[in-house]
Scaffold this motif. Structure first.
Motif, PDB file in Angstrom:
ATOM      1  N   VAL A 142      28.216  26.147 -43.404  1.00 14.11           N
ATOM      2  CA  VAL A 142      29.373  25.293 -43.166  1.00 14.11           C
ATOM      3  C   VAL A 142      30.018  25.642 -41.836  1.00 14.11           C
ATOM      4  O   VAL A 142      30.447  24.762 -41.085  1.00 14.11           O
ATOM      5  N   GLY A 143      30.094  26.937 -41.510  1.00 12.87           N
ATOM      6  CA  GLY A 143      30.663  27.342 -40.234  1.00 12.87           C
ATOM      7  C   GLY A 143      29.872  26.809 -39.052  1.00 12.87           C
ATOM      8  O   GLY A 143      30.449  26.346 -38.055  1.00 12.87           O
ATOM      9  N   LEU A 144      28.552  26.873 -39.152  1.00 14.67           N
ATOM     10  CA  LEU A 144      27.715  26.303 -38.094  1.00 14.67           C
ATOM     11  C   LEU A 144      28.001  24.817 -37.923  1.00 14.67           C
ATOM     12  O   LEU A 144      28.135  24.309 -36.806  1.00 14.67           O
ATOM     13  N   ASP A 145      28.089  24.121 -39.045  1.00 11.19           N
ATOM     14  CA  ASP A 145      28.291  22.677 -38.997  1.00 11.19           C
ATOM     15  C   ASP A 145      29.624  22.301 -38.363  1.00 11.19           C
ATOM     16  O   ASP A 145      29.766  21.210 -37.822  1.00 11.19           O
ATOM     17  N   ALA A 146      30.613  23.220 -38.425  1.00  8.93           N
ATOM     18  CA  ALA A 146      31.938  22.919 -37.894  1.00  8.93           C
ATOM     19  C   ALA A 146      31.922  22.690 -36.395  1.00  8.93           C
ATOM     20  O   ALA A 146      32.756  21.952 -35.862  1.00  8.93           O
ATOM     21  N   THR A 147      30.960  23.317 -35.687  1.00  2.00           N
ATOM     22  CA  THR A 147      30.957  23.200 -34.226  1.00  2.00           C
ATOM     23  C   THR A 147      29.715  22.528 -33.649  1.00  2.00           C
ATOM     24  O   THR A 147      29.778  21.983 -32.549  1.00  2.00           O
ATOM     25  N   VAL A 148      28.590  22.556 -34.378  1.00  4.58           N
ATOM     26  CA  VAL A 148      27.365  22.006 -33.794  1.00  4.58           C
ATOM     27  C   VAL A 148      27.425  20.487 -33.668  1.00  4.58           C
ATOM     28  O   VAL A 148      26.820  19.912 -32.751  1.00  4.58           O
ATOM     29  N   VAL A 149      28.150  19.831 -34.567  1.00  3.54           N
ATOM     30  CA  VAL A 149      28.157  18.365 -34.568  1.00  3.54           C
ATOM     31  C   VAL A 149      28.789  17.828 -33.283  1.00  3.54           C
ATOM     32  O   VAL A 149      28.323  16.832 -32.718  1.00  3.54           O
ATOM     33  N   ALA A 150      29.849  18.485 -32.810  1.00  5.05           N
ATOM     34  CA  ALA A 150      30.505  18.025 -31.583  1.00  5.05           C
ATOM     35  C   ALA A 150      29.543  18.055 -30.402  1.00  5.05           C
ATOM     36  O   ALA A 150      29.586  17.177 -29.527  1.00  5.05           O
ATOM     37  N   ILE A 151      28.662  19.052 -30.380  1.00  3.30           N
ATOM     38  CA  ILE A 151      27.685  19.149 -29.293  1.00  3.30           C
ATOM     39  C   ILE A 151      26.596  18.097 -29.453  1.00  3.30           C
ATOM     40  O   ILE A 151      26.095  17.537 -28.471  1.00  3.30           O
ATOM     41  N   ALA A 152      26.216  17.798 -30.697  1.00  4.70           N
ATOM     42  CA  ALA A 152      25.122  16.852 -30.948  1.00  4.70           C
ATOM     43  C   ALA A 152      25.551  15.402 -30.830  1.00  4.70           C
ATOM     44  O   ALA A 152      24.697  14.518 -30.643  1.00  4.70           O
ATOM     45  N   ASN A 153      26.850  15.123 -30.922  1.00  3.28           N
ATOM     46  CA  ASN A 153      27.317  13.736 -30.969  1.00  3.28           C
ATOM     47  C   ASN A 153      26.831  12.858 -29.813  1.00  3.28           C
ATOM     48  O   ASN A 153      26.382  11.725 -30.050  1.00  3.28           O
ATOM     49  N   PRO A 154      26.906  13.296 -28.543  1.00  2.00           N
ATOM     50  CA  PRO A 154      26.415  12.426 -27.464  1.00  2.00           C
ATOM     51  C   PRO A 154      24.945  12.046 -27.615  1.00  2.00           C
ATOM     52  O   PRO A 154      24.560  10.899 -27.371  1.00  2.00           O
ATOM     53  N   ALA A 155      24.119  13.008 -28.026  1.00  2.78           N
ATOM     54  CA  ALA A 155      22.694  12.717 -28.215  1.00  2.78           C
ATOM     55  C   ALA A 155      22.482  11.776 -29.397  1.00  2.78           C
ATOM     56  O   ALA A 155      21.612  10.896 -29.350  1.00  2.78           O
ATOM     57  N   ILE A 156      23.253  11.947 -30.464  1.00  4.49           N
ATOM     58  CA  ILE A 156      23.167  11.032 -31.607  1.00  4.49           C
ATOM     59  C   ILE A 156      23.501   9.610 -31.163  1.00  4.49           C
ATOM     60  O   ILE A 156      22.821   8.644 -31.534  1.00  4.49           O
ATOM     61  N   ALA A 157      24.564   9.490 -30.375  1.00  2.00           N
ATOM     62  CA  ALA A 157      24.978   8.160 -29.904  1.00  2.00           C
ATOM     63  C   ALA A 157      23.889   7.502 -29.068  1.00  2.00           C
ATOM     64  O   ALA A 157      23.605   6.303 -29.221  1.00  2.00           O
ATOM     65  N   ARG A 158      23.253   8.279 -28.188  1.00  7.43           N
ATOM     66  CA  ARG A 158      22.187   7.718 -27.336  1.00  7.43           C
ATOM     67  C   ARG A 158      20.981   7.294 -28.163  1.00  7.43           C
ATOM     68  O   ARG A 158      20.451   6.193 -27.990  1.00  7.43           O
ATOM     69  N   ASP A 159      20.539   8.150 -29.052  1.00  8.04           N
ATOM     70  CA  ASP A 159      19.314   7.879 -29.803  1.00  8.04           C
ATOM     71  C   ASP A 159      19.474   6.760 -30.821  1.00  8.04           C
ATOM     72  O   ASP A 159      18.535   5.980 -31.047  1.00  8.04           O
ATOM     73  N   LEU A 160      20.640   6.677 -31.450  1.00  4.54           N
ATOM     74  CA  LEU A 160      20.840   5.717 -32.538  1.00  4.54           C
ATOM     75  C   LEU A 160      21.699   4.532 -32.134  1.00  4.54           C
ATOM     76  O   LEU A 160      21.999   3.672 -32.972  1.00  4.54           O
ATOM     77  N   GLY A 161      22.098   4.467 -30.876  1.00  2.00           N
ATOM     78  CA  GLY A 161      22.871   3.330 -30.402  1.00  2.00           C
ATOM     79  C   GLY A 161      24.236   3.219 -31.051  1.00  2.00           C
ATOM     80  O   GLY A 161      24.721   2.106 -31.321  1.00  2.00           O
ATOM     81  N   ALA A 162      24.879   4.347 -31.319  1.00  5.11           N
ATOM     82  CA  ALA A 162      26.175   4.337 -32.003  1.00  5.11           C
ATOM     83  C   ALA A 162      27.296   4.050 -31.016  1.00  5.11           C
ATOM     84  O   ALA A 162      27.282   4.542 -29.885  1.00  5.11           O
ATOM     85  N   ASP A 163      28.269   3.246 -31.446  1.00  6.27           N
ATOM     86  CA  ASP A 163      29.452   3.056 -30.618  1.00  6.27           C
ATOM     87  C   ASP A 163      30.463   4.164 -30.943  1.00  6.27           C
ATOM     88  O   ASP A 163      30.246   5.010 -31.809  1.00  6.27           O
ATOM     89  N   PHE A 164      31.605   4.139 -30.226  1.00  4.94           N
ATOM     90  CA  PHE A 164      32.573   5.212 -30.359  1.00  4.94           C
ATOM     91  C   PHE A 164      33.142   5.286 -31.775  1.00  4.94           C
ATOM     92  O   PHE A 164      33.319   6.375 -32.349  1.00  4.94           O
ATOM     93  N   ALA A 165      33.425   4.131 -32.382  1.00  2.00           N
ATOM     94  CA  ALA A 165      33.994   4.118 -33.737  1.00  2.00           C
ATOM     95  C   ALA A 165      33.012   4.722 -34.744  1.00  2.00           C
ATOM     96  O   ALA A 165      33.394   5.488 -35.633  1.00  2.00           O
ATOM     97  N   GLN A 166      31.731   4.386 -34.619  1.00  2.00           N
ATOM     98  CA  GLN A 166      30.737   4.945 -35.523  1.00  2.00           C
ATOM     99  C   GLN A 166      30.605   6.458 -35.334  1.00  2.00           C
ATOM    100  O   GLN A 166      30.465   7.216 -36.296  1.00  2.00           O
ATOM    101  N   LEU A 167      30.666   6.884 -34.070  1.00  2.00           N
ATOM    102  CA  LEU A 167      30.560   8.311 -33.786  1.00  2.00           C
ATOM    103  C   LEU A 167      31.737   9.074 -34.385  1.00  2.00           C
ATOM    104  O   LEU A 167      31.579  10.200 -34.879  1.00  2.00           O
ATOM    105  N   GLN A 168      32.921   8.463 -34.362  1.00  2.00           N
ATOM    106  CA  GLN A 168      34.075   9.104 -34.995  1.00  2.00           C
ATOM    107  C   GLN A 168      33.834   9.293 -36.492  1.00  2.00           C
ATOM    108  O   GLN A 168      34.245  10.301 -37.068  1.00  2.00           O
ATOM    109  N   TRP A 169      33.146   8.331 -37.108  1.00  2.00           N
ATOM    110  CA  TRP A 169      32.911   8.432 -38.550  1.00  2.00           C
ATOM    111  C   TRP A 169      31.924   9.539 -38.888  1.00  2.00           C
ATOM    112  O   TRP A 169      31.907  10.016 -40.024  1.00  2.00           O
TER     113      TRP A 169
END
Length: 532
Positions: free
Chosen positions: A41-68
Motif C-alpha cells: 500500500v505504501g508503494l502504491d501511494a507514490t508510484v501512481v503519480a509517477i505512472a500517470n503521464p504514461a498511463i494517459a499517453r498509452d490509454l488516451g486518458a483525458d485529465f478527468a479520467q486521470l484524476q479518477w
C-alpha cells in the motif's frame, strides 16, 4: 519437519488451545509479515503519480479520467477503513488481513493488464477496498501480538516500513516507467504480496473480538459510508471548484446530515459499528485529531514541494524523488526512535516535539524563494521527516493504545481514516490557499517581470496552470518574453506556496498544544464491558 506443541495464546481475543507450529505467533516474524503487507500500500501511494503521464499517453486518458485513477482509489479506501476494521474484529484479523493483501495484489496485476482507462479506474477502486481491509487489520494484529512494553517499538517499525515504501516509490516507479513500462509499476506489488501472504499464513495468529458475534450494524455501515463518501467527494470537488461553490457545499452539508444520523444510530444500536464511548477518552480523541493534522501537514507540503522541484526547478520525477529522500529517509529512521520514546515516556512528548518540529520546518520553507538552492532545502526536509515520524507513531499509539484490545481493528480503522482525511485536507486546503493567492498576485507579478501590460491579463487567465508551477508561455514566444512570463509565473506560484506553508506552520504549532492532552495507553482489555 517442524515440531508442533500444544500452546495457549496469551489473551482472551486469540483462538484458544490449539497446536502451535514453530514460529507461529512469533511477534517479530508477525511484524515482518504485516510490514510486507503494508508495504504494497505504501508503494502504491507514490508510484501512481509517477505512472500517470504514461498511463494517459498509452490509454488516451483525458485529465478527468486521470484524476479518477487516484480519486476512485481514495474514495473506496476512505469509506471502507472503519467498516473494515470492525470486520477484522468480528471475523478475525488474520483472515481479513490476508484477504486484503491478496485482493490488493490481484487488483494491482489487473491494473497492469487493463487495456482501457475505464478498466484501470475499476481495478483501482478494487485496490482501495482491498487496502482498507489490510491496513486496520495490520495494526490490530500488532496490538494483539506484542506485549505492552514492546508495542510502541513495533508500531515504530510498522510506520518505518510504510515510510520506506513511500520513499522508494517515486524512484522505483521512475526507473520502471523509463526502462520497462508503466504496467510494471503495478506488477511489482505481486511478488511482495505473495511473500506477505505465505509468511502470514505461517506465523500470524488468529484473533478476534469475542463479543462481536451479534448482528452486524448494517444501517450504521450505510450511514457512515455515505457520510465519509460525501465528505471526501466534497473535498475532491473543492479542489476543482473552490470551497464556496454550491457543489462541494452541498456535499459538505450532506456529510453533516449523514454524520449526525450515524451518531444517533450508534447511540441506540444494540451492536454498534463504532461504540461512541471510545471518544470519551481524551487521549483517543486527541490522537485521532493529531493523526489527521500530521498527515495534513505532510501530504500538503509534500505535494507542493514536489511541484516546486519539478515545475520551478525543472527536475524529472526521479530527480525530485531523490532530492526528497532526506525527508522520507529520516521518517524511516524517526519512526522506530519515536516508538522507543513512546515506550519510555508515553505518546505525549513525541507528539509535542513532532508537531513543533513540523511547525518550524514549514515556517522555514515558507521563506524560500524561486532560486533557492538545494543546500537551503534539505535540512528542513530532514526536520519534516523527523517531525512526521514522531507524530505518526505517537498518534497511532494514542489511538490504538487507548482503545480496548477487543476493538483493536476498529481503532486501526479510525487511525487510518483520520490519516486519509488529513491527507485529502492537506492537499485541498493547501491547494486552495495557493491558488487563491496566485490569482491575487499573478497580474502584478507578470507585469513586474516585464510582460507587456496589454498581454498580461490574457496570461493571468491561466492561473490554474500557474498554481501548479507551470508557466503559460505561448508557442513561438520570443525568448525575452518567455523568460518574463516564466519569472512572473514562478514568483506568483512562490507567493501562494509561501502562504500555504505559513498557514500549515500555524496549524502545526496549535496542534502541539493539543498534544498536551494525550496520555499513555494502557494496552489492556479494561473497558471491554464498560459501556465502550
Amino acid at each position: 519437519m517442524s515440531q508442533a506443541t500444544l500452546t495457549r495464546p496469551g489473551g482472551p481475543n486469540t483462538d484458544e488451545w490449539r497446536p502451535s507450529r514453530r514460529g507461529h505467533g512469533h511477534p517479530w516474524l508477525t511484524l515482518l509479515a504485516v510490514a510486507l503487507g503494508v508495504m504494497v500500500v505504501g508503494l502504491d501511494a507514490t508510484v501512481v503519480a509517477i505512472a500517470n503521464p504514461a498511463i494517459a499517453r498509452d490509454l488516451g486518458a483525458d485529465f478527468a479520467q486521470l484524476q479518477w485513477v487516484t480519486n476512485g482509489y481514495l474514495l473506496a479506501l476512505a469509506v471502507s477503513l472503519i467498516v473494515a476494521g470492525r470486520l477484522a474484529d468480528r471475523f478475525g484479523r488474520k483472515t481479513v488481513f490476508l484477504v486484503g493483501v491478496a485482493g490488493f495484489a490481484v487488483a494491482s496485476v489487473a491494473v497492469g493488464l487493463s487495456g482501457s482507462i475505464e478498466m484501470v479506474i475499476f481495478w483501482r477502486v478494487v485496490q482501495g477496498f482491498a487496502g482498507a481491509l489490510l491496513q486496520p487489520a495490520s495494526l490490530a494484529i500488532l496490538r494483539n501480538t506484542f506485549p505492552a512494553e514492546k508495542l510502541n517499538m513495533a508500531i515504530g517499525i510498522w510506520a518505518g516500513t510504510s515510510g520506506l515504501a513511500i520513499a522508494s516509490g517515486p524512484i522505483v516507479a521512475g526507473l520502471l516507467v523509463e526502462n520497462a513500462s508503466w504496467e510494471w509499476v503495478f506488477f511489482l506489488n505481486g511478488p511482495v504480496a505473495a511473500v506477505a501472504i505465505l509468511l502470514g499464513l505461517w506465523v500470524v495468529r488468529q484473533s478476534r473480538d469475542p463479543d462481536a458475534a451479534g448482528s452486524f450494524d448494517l444501517p450504521g455501515v450505510g450511514l457512515l459510508s455515505a457520510a465519509l463518501f460525501s465528505l471526501v467527494w466534497a473535498l475532491i470537488k473543492a479542489q476543482e471548484y473552490g470551497f464556496g461553490d454550491i457543489l462541494p457545499l452541498g456535499f459538505f452539508a450532506g456529510a453533516a446530515v449523514l454524520g449526525t444520523a450515524f451518531i444517533l444510530r450508534e447511540r441506540s444500536a444494540r451492536h454498534p459499528l463504532m461504540p461512541l464511548g471510545l471518544f470519551r477518552d481524551r487521549s483517543f480523541s486527541a490522537g485521532t485529531v493529531l493523526a489527521m493534522l500530521g498527515f495534513f501537514a505532510l501530504f500538503g507540503s509534500f505535494f507542493f514541494l514536489t511541484l516546486y522541484l519539478q515545475q520551478v526547478h525543472g527536475m524529472s520525477p526521479v530527480d525530485a524523488g531523490v532530492r526528497l529522500l532526506p525527508m522520507t529517509a529520516t521518517f524511516i529512521v524517526a519512526s522506530p526512535v519515536a516508538g522507543a520514546l513512546t515506550a519510555r515516556f508515553g505518546p505525549r512528548p513525541p507528539l509535542v516535539i513532532g508537531m513543533l518540529l513540523t511547525a518550524v520546518a514549514l515556517f522555514a520553507l515558507s521563506r524560500i524563494g524561486v532560486q533557492a538552492d538545494y543546500l537551503s532545502l534539505w535540512p528542513w526536509f530532514i526536520v519534516i521527516g523527523m517531525g512526521f515520524g514522531m507524530v505518526l507513531v505517537g498518534s497511532t499509539e494514542a489511538i490504538v493504545g487507548n482503545a480496548p484490545v477487543h476493538l483493536a481493528g476498529l481503532a486501526g480503522g479510525i487511525q487510518q481514516t483520520a490519516a486519509q482525511l488529513g491527507g485529502v485536507l492537506g492537499t485541498t486546503i493547501f491547494g486552495t490557499l495557493l491558488a487563491t493567492r496566485v490569482g491575487d498576485v499573478l497580474l502584478d507579478k507578470l507585469t513586474g517581470a516585464g510582460v507587456p501590460a496589454e498581454m498580461a491579463p490574457g496570461l493571468a487567465a491561466a492561473e490554474d496552470y500557474v498554481a501548479q508551477g507551470v508557466a503559460p508561455v505561448p508557442p513561438g514566444a520570443p525568448q525575452p518574453l518567455a523568460d518574463a512570463i516564466t519569472t512572473g509565473s514562478h514568483l506568483a506560484f512562490m507567493t501562494g506556496f509561501q502562504t500555504a506553508l505559513a498557514v500549515g506552520a500555524v496549524i502545526a504549532l496549535l496542534a502541539s498544544f493539543a498534544a498536551l492532552l494525550v496520555r499513555r495507553g494502557e494496552n489492556t482489555t479494561a473497558g471491554a464491558h464498560a459501556g465502550i
